[in-house]
Design a protein around this motif. Sequence first.
Motif, mmCIF file in Angstrom:
data_model
loop_
_atom_site.group_PDB
_atom_site.id
_atom_site.type_symbol
_atom_site.label_atom_id
_atom_site.label_comp_id
_atom_site.label_asym_id
_atom_site.label_seq_id
_atom_site.Cartn_x
_atom_site.Cartn_y
_atom_site.Cartn_z
ATOM 1 N N CYS A 1 -5.377 3.234 1.685
ATOM 2 C CA CYS A 1 -5.721 2.229 2.640
ATOM 3 C C CYS A 1 -7.241 1.781 2.253
ATOM 4 O O CYS A 1 -7.376 0.831 2.721
ATOM 5 C CB CYS A 1 -5.441 2.980 4.207
ATOM 6 S SG CYS A 1 -3.825 3.004 4.515
ATOM 7 N N CYS B 1 0.444 3.300 3.640
ATOM 8 C CA CYS B 1 0.788 2.896 4.959
ATOM 9 C C CYS B 1 1.966 1.754 4.781
ATOM 10 O O CYS B 1 2.417 1.391 5.742
ATOM 11 C CB CYS B 1 -0.405 1.925 5.701
ATOM 12 S SG CYS B 1 -1.024 0.726 4.933
ATOM 13 N N HIS C 1 -7.532 -1.663 0.551
ATOM 14 C CA HIS C 1 -7.130 -2.932 0.967
ATOM 15 C C HIS C 1 -7.695 -3.180 2.585
ATOM 16 O O HIS C 1 -8.519 -2.100 2.960
ATOM 17 C CB HIS C 1 -5.584 -3.036 1.187
ATOM 18 C CG HIS C 1 -4.840 -2.109 2.201
ATOM 19 N ND1 HIS C 1 -4.833 -2.506 3.401
ATOM 20 C CD2 HIS C 1 -4.323 -0.974 1.890
ATOM 21 C CE1 HIS C 1 -3.868 -1.678 4.170
ATOM 22 N NE2 HIS C 1 -3.784 -0.779 2.949
ATOM 23 N N CYS D 1 0.922 -1.116 -0.035
ATOM 24 C CA CYS D 1 -0.192 0.241 0.011
ATOM 25 C C CYS D 1 0.912 1.263 -0.111
ATOM 26 O O CYS D 1 1.823 1.205 0.831
ATOM 27 C CB CYS D 1 -0.881 -0.172 1.167
ATOM 28 S SG CYS D 1 -1.746 1.605 1.431
HETATM 29 ZN ZN LIG Z 1 -2.798 0.934 3.558
#
Ligand SMILES: [Zn+2]
Length: 77
Positions: free
Chosen positions: A73, A59, A76, A56
């Motif tokens: 985010c 993050c 996912h 990602c």
């Molecule tokens: Zn993420």
Amino acid sequence: MSTITDEQAEDIQEAREILVNMLRSVEEHGPYSAEATCTFLRQAILCLPRFSETFCSSCSKALGPGNSGASHCGDHK
Ligand SMILES: [Zn+2]
């Protein structure tokens, strides 16, 4: 942790079957033409995830094998 989805597992299984069928046929009948060989190999490659690990971008969480990572985010979890 690296996990794959059921869909990816099926695709990998399908790629394996393409290669196994090709191997058996070559063993039995001899090699294909270069063109036919490439067609079979392309089909198998298309079934496989492009990257062994995706992430990602927000993050940096590892998302497992796939063709692309996630940008947010929300994509996912
Ligand atoms: Zn993420």
